[in-house]
Write an enzyme that holds these catalytic residues in place. Structure first.
Site, PDB file in Angstrom:
ATOM      1  N   ARG A   1       0.857  -1.201   0.000  1.00 15.30           N
ATOM      2  CA  ARG A   1       0.000   0.000   0.000  1.00 15.30           C
ATOM      3  C   ARG A   1       0.886   1.243   0.000  1.00 15.30           C
ATOM      4  NH1 ARG A   1      -1.715   1.931   4.648  1.00 15.30           N
ATOM      5  NH2 ARG A   1      -2.266  -0.088   5.508  1.00 15.30           N
TER       6      ARG A   1
ATOM      7  N   LYS B   1      -8.638   5.982 -19.105  1.00 19.67           N
ATOM      8  CA  LYS B   1      -8.981   6.468 -20.438  1.00 19.67           C
ATOM      9  C   LYS B   1      -7.805   6.281 -21.402  1.00 19.67           C
ATOM     10  CE  LYS B   1     -12.877   7.403 -18.515  1.00 19.67           C
ATOM     11  NZ  LYS B   1     -12.640   7.539 -17.130  1.00 19.67           N
TER      12      LYS B   1
HETATM   13  O1  P1T Z   1     -13.622   6.577 -13.850  1.00 18.43           O
HETATM   14  P1  P1T Z   1     -12.395   7.113 -13.156  1.00 18.43           P
HETATM   15  O2  P1T Z   1     -11.133   6.430 -13.509  1.00 18.43           O
HETATM   16  O3  P1T Z   1     -12.590   7.239 -11.673  1.00 18.43           O
HETATM   17  O4  P1T Z   1     -12.163   8.598 -13.723  1.00 18.43           O
HETATM   18  C1  P1T Z   1     -12.973   9.681 -13.412  1.00 18.43           C
HETATM   19  C2  P1T Z   1     -12.801  10.758 -14.444  1.00 18.43           C
HETATM   20  C3  P1T Z   1     -11.972  11.827 -14.154  1.00 18.43           C
HETATM   21  N1  P1T Z   1     -11.758  12.818 -15.052  1.00 18.43           N
HETATM   22  C4  P1T Z   1     -12.337  12.785 -16.261  1.00 18.43           C
HETATM   23  C5  P1T Z   1     -12.081  13.909 -17.225  1.00 18.43           C
HETATM   24  C6  P1T Z   1     -13.159  11.724 -16.631  1.00 18.43           C
HETATM   25  O5  P1T Z   1     -13.710  11.731 -17.852  1.00 18.43           O
HETATM   26  C7  P1T Z   1     -13.404  10.685 -15.692  1.00 18.43           C
HETATM   27  C8  P1T Z   1     -14.298   9.525 -16.007  1.00 18.43           C
HETATM   28  N2  P1T Z   1     -15.116   9.730 -17.119  1.00 18.43           N
HETATM   29  C9  P1T Z   1     -16.007   8.822 -17.623  1.00 18.43           C
HETATM   30  C10 P1T Z   1     -16.195   7.599 -17.101  1.00 18.43           C
HETATM   31  C11 P1T Z   1     -16.746   9.265 -18.816  1.00 18.43           C
HETATM   32  O6  P1T Z   1     -17.327   8.426 -19.535  1.00 18.43           O
HETATM   33  O7  P1T Z   1     -16.752  10.471 -19.071  1.00 18.43           O
END
Ligand code: P1T
Length: 395
Positions: free
Chosen positions: A53, A202
């Site tokens: 962790r 992403k």
């Molecule tokens: O889903 P996560 O890894 O927790 O990410 C959150 C997040 C943070 N910042 C941006 C710009 C994002 O687009 C996202 C997550 N977005 C999607 C799941 C979406 O479909 O827009």
């Protein structure tokens, strides 16, 4: 491998943070799938690690790799993008204010307004493209400015350097969520941001097979505080996720080049489509901040937002009829996705805020993948035709 700052992005993407394993020569960083590390004697650790962790060699390689790509001294990885965002919010105390970009991922909006508001942190939404509005919203209680550029989902572009100057003059932290642009297209730290945040789920991951987040900074004091929050809250990624991301960043530049190329062609095609009311893409001259986008980014990314000629019914039919674009939340993978923000990713944003931003019933968001672009265009054409076949809204 010996990479340094004089190497270009593609070289650093493949090598930074990683070296052949000294014990075997394995070129890939091993998956150190271990929770703990044995100690020679209580408190006397063998190498640098005692508990995963706190730190793990596979995660350390990823943190160094991502830091390098953002031009940062320090990197920290988290279990998700929102976990990374939450770690930054934990820097604040009750009574502090945050200026939040008015157009951000729905889950980010929810975290600020419905979780951290309960801890006494006040959030004010600001259109970050309007620098006067940012200046006017500032006061001595504002401890953090948080923005996305391009924004999710209306793809507004903010002048990071200008907002960075406002933040500096007011002794406020500027955090930029760089998820849409990726470090390949934009390095906010070089433009004056204090912290960069990524949802590595992403483009950085790029294959729709992991959830993760990252924070990058050049500031030693901020890094120490964020590292303490990472350790104390424990929202760290799994080791396998770290390995997958190390594999992904090796192709980030190649994928982004194709995402940008494909998205530009799709945007240009939709822009002259009679079934489409409006296209938002930073690479189109019609985009309100096209000039700024050109100055700030060497390419315009893979995201397109379009308004279909019609309403909720037509949009739903379009999303039901694509054959290559999969109807799903998320973005940034090699495969193309289509989604409806008002129903899906931004459903948690209050209706009046959605309306003010233009997140309407006919707004459809595309994450343009790296398939053959002619196939993608044909897929959208047939789905739009299906949506508008019996529609009175169409031409
Ligand atoms: O889903 P996560 O890894 O927790 O990410 C959150 C997040 C943070 N910042 C941006 C710009 C994002 O687009 C996202 C997550 N977005 C999607 C799941 C979406 O479909 O827009």
């Amino acid at each position: 491998m010996n990479v340094n700052d004089s190497h270009n992005f593609a070289t650093r993407a493949i090598h930074a943070g990683q070296a052949p394993d000294p014990s075997t020569g394995a070129i890939m960083t091993p998956i150190y799938q271990t929770s703990t590390f044995v100690q020679k004697s209580p408190g006397k650790i063998v190498g640098e690690y005692d508990y995963s962790r706190a730190a793990n060699p596979t995660r350390a390689a990823l943190e160094a790799n991502l830091a390098n790509l953002e031009g940062a001294k320090h990197g920290l990885c988290f279990a998700s993008g929102v976990a990374a965002t939450g770690a930054v919010l934990h820097l604040l105390s009750a009574g502090d204010r945050v200026l939040l970009g008015d157009d951000v991922y729905g889950g980010t909006n929810r975290l600020f307004h419905r979780v951290f508001a309960q801890l006494g942190i006040e959030t004010t939404l600001v259109d970050m493209t309007n620098l006067d509005a940012v200046r006017e919203a500032m006061d001595e209680r504002v401890k953090l400015i948080w923005l996305e550029t391009p924004t999710n989902p209306t793809l507004k572009i903010t002048d990071i350097k200008a907002v960075g100057e406002i933040a500096k003059a007011n002794n406020t932290i500027l955090a930029v969520d760089n998820t849409f642009a990726t470090p390949y297209l934009q390095n906010p730290l070089a433009l004056g941001a204090d912290i960069v945040c990524h949802s590595t789920t992403k483009y950085i991951g790029g294959h729709s097979d992991s959830i993760g987040g990252a924070l990058l900074t050049n500031c030693d004091a901020l890094h120490e505080k964020l590292k303490f929050i990472q350790l104390s809250e424990g929202a760290v990624p799994g080791i396998m996720e770290c390995f997958l991301l190390l594999r992904s960043t090796k192709t980030l530049h190649v994928r982004m080049q194709r995402h940008c190329e494909n998205a530009m062609k799709v945007a240009q095609h939709l822009n002259k489509h009679s079934g489409v009311e409006k296209v938002i893409y930073p690479g189109l001259e019609s985009h309100p901040q096209h000039k700024l986008a050109k100055e700030q980014m060497p390419g315009f990314g893979g995201m397109i937002t379009m308004y279909l000629r019609g309403g909720i019914g037509e949009s739903r039919t379009m999303l039901e009829n694509t054959k290559l674009f999969a109807c799903a939340e998320s973005l940034g993978g090699v495969e193309s996705l289509i989604e409806h923000p008002a129903i899906m990713t931004h459903a948690s944003v209050p209706a009046d805020q959605r309306e003010a931003l233009g997140i309407d019933d006919n707004l459809v968001r595309l994450s343009v993948g790296i398939e053959d672009v002619d196939d993608l265009i044909a897929d959208l054409d047939q789905a739009i035709a299906a949506a508008l076949k019996n529609s009175k809204a169409c031409c």
